[in-house]
Scaffold this active site. Sequence first.
Site, PDB file in Angstrom:
ATOM      1  N   THR A  11      29.300 -12.795   5.700  1.00 12.99           N
ATOM      2  CA  THR A  11      30.378 -12.464   6.628  1.00 12.99           C
ATOM      3  C   THR A  11      31.676 -12.234   5.859  1.00 12.99           C
ATOM      4  OG1 THR A  11      31.102 -14.731   6.952  1.00 12.99           O
ATOM      5  CG2 THR A  11      29.343 -13.940   8.406  1.00 12.99           C
ATOM      6  N   GLY A  36      32.385 -12.222   1.707  1.00 13.18           N
ATOM      7  CA  GLY A  36      33.597 -11.907   0.957  1.00 13.18           C
ATOM      8  C   GLY A  36      34.500 -13.113   0.899  1.00 13.18           C
ATOM      9  N   ASP A  37      34.279 -13.985  -0.059  1.00 15.12           N
ATOM     10  CA  ASP A  37      34.983 -15.256  -0.113  1.00 15.12           C
ATOM     11  C   ASP A  37      36.466 -15.108  -0.422  1.00 15.12           C
ATOM     12  OD1 ASP A  37      32.862 -16.954   0.517  1.00 15.12           O
ATOM     13  OD2 ASP A  37      32.082 -16.818  -1.512  1.00 15.12           O
ATOM     14  N   SER A 104      27.788 -19.006  -2.907  1.00 15.64           N
ATOM     15  CA  SER A 104      28.177 -17.922  -3.808  1.00 15.64           C
ATOM     16  C   SER A 104      29.605 -17.502  -3.521  1.00 15.64           C
ATOM     17  CB  SER A 104      27.241 -16.729  -3.591  1.00 15.64           C
ATOM     18  OG  SER A 104      27.713 -15.602  -4.267  1.00 15.64           O
ATOM     19  N   VAL A 105      30.386 -17.315  -4.574  1.00 15.46           N
ATOM     20  CA  VAL A 105      31.752 -16.830  -4.391  1.00 15.46           C
ATOM     21  C   VAL A 105      31.902 -15.388  -4.858  1.00 15.46           C
ATOM     22  CG1 VAL A 105      32.879 -19.084  -4.371  1.00 15.46           C
ATOM     23  CG2 VAL A 105      32.540 -17.901  -6.535  1.00 15.46           C
TER      24      VAL A 105
END
Length: 161
Positions: A11, A36-37, A104-105
Amino acid sequence: MQGADIVTTVTADKRNAVILTPPMVAPGMHLNAVGGDCPGKTELHPDLLRMPNVNVVVEYEPQSRIEGEIQQMSGGFRVTEFADLASGAARGRADSAEITIFDSVGFALEDFSALRFLHDLLQEERGGGRRIDLVPDLDNPKDLFGGTLGRGTASRMRKTA
């Protein structure tokens, strides 16, 4: 999600969204929290991260504390860096009921490395697997949605041997 072994969230909501909650997760599941961090972008309810049978793996802890799911947690919240897992310095899944989370970043090289590492483990443990091709071979590469939405030029998946 019922019956799934692996669940991936992707997201871009920057308002501390909650996509998954503890009741949605079953023992033994693996979750990939991607997306999308950035600060404020979350997908997992904090109670899910606090569950006693959860093992959270991050790409790079300092970055994950700013942009990842663990930005919701206190500074003392324990995580495992993927590099430690891959090198054998940290343990992976302790038992089949443990829930694992890969936070995950978005470091593409590390994502790719994680995928290769997991693929190699699968090959070793199961003696191989079925190969699938996830990249479509489009008649018109500029029409990225033609193959998925059924409009524009026809597309065809590459055939694998």
